[in-house]
Design a protein around this motif. Sequence first.
Motif, PDB file in Angstrom:
ATOM      1  N   ASN A 132      -8.700  52.018 -25.366  1.00 11.44           N
ATOM      2  CA  ASN A 132      -9.147  52.382 -26.702  1.00 11.44           C
ATOM      3  C   ASN A 132      -7.889  52.630 -27.526  1.00 11.44           C
ATOM      4  OD1 ASN A 132      -9.889  53.938 -29.012  1.00 11.44           O
ATOM      5  ND2 ASN A 132     -11.828  54.445 -28.005  1.00 11.44           N
ATOM      6  N   ASN A 134      -7.536  53.503 -30.671  1.00 10.01           N
ATOM      7  CA  ASN A 134      -7.603  54.658 -31.564  1.00 10.01           C
ATOM      8  C   ASN A 134      -7.284  55.956 -30.831  1.00 10.01           C
ATOM      9  OD1 ASN A 134      -8.416  52.975 -33.709  1.00 10.01           O
ATOM     10  ND2 ASN A 134     -10.539  53.093 -33.021  1.00 10.01           N
ATOM     11  N   ARG A 158      -9.524  43.632 -30.213  1.00  9.01           N
ATOM     12  CA  ARG A 158      -8.573  44.313 -31.108  1.00  9.01           C
ATOM     13  C   ARG A 158      -9.223  44.649 -32.454  1.00  9.01           C
ATOM     14  NH1 ARG A 158      -4.887  41.336 -28.227  1.00  9.01           N
ATOM     15  NH2 ARG A 158      -4.847  39.527 -29.580  1.00  9.01           N
ATOM     16  N   GLY A 161     -10.928  47.860 -32.081  1.00  8.74           N
ATOM     17  CA  GLY A 161     -10.119  48.993 -31.635  1.00  8.74           C
ATOM     18  C   GLY A 161      -9.887  49.103 -30.140  1.00  8.74           C
TER      19      GLY A 161
END
Length: 186
Positions: A132, A134, A158, A161
């Motif tokens: 992940n 983020n 991508r 995220g």
Amino acid sequence: NQEIICFANRDSSFKKETFESKRNAKIETFKSAIEYLANKNTFNLRMGRKNNQKISFSKKNIVDYAFSEKKSDFMDMFIMSKCKFLITTSHGIFDLASFFRKNILLVNYADHNFHYLPKNYTTLILPKKYKNLNKDKYVHYSEVYEKKLYLKSPIDLRDIGYELIDNDEEEILEATKEMFFLSNNN
């Protein structure tokens, strides 16, 4: 009288791909694993029909057969029939090893199409990891399946995220040690 171990990777040379495929992986990540096997006095052959680059590591008992002038369909079959096991990414050579009922260490696995995997001999699977972006952390496979991330291309991942991360050299080495042990101890 040496045991033969085969290894192979799929890369963008397959069908001259111009897109990023989640099935591809760099051959350099096999280096420690193959050198480990060479030190165990096995004869290690890099298999493959087409590849972008030759292996950069050299040692006694390691041959880049994929770039050999002696390569042929018959020799591919013969070598695979004699090998102890295959270390590979998910591509056509996997089927050849399956035909000869060879043990397989499947690294950088991202297809998640487990129904076609052989069940009558040892197959170890080292899947790619999902991250992940983020949160900057790897996600559990329950999330991969809940969100159906395994169905997405690297570019689509991508965009939402996530990133698909290849196995590193150390992970492939540790899996190879396990496969070597299992292959030699039933």
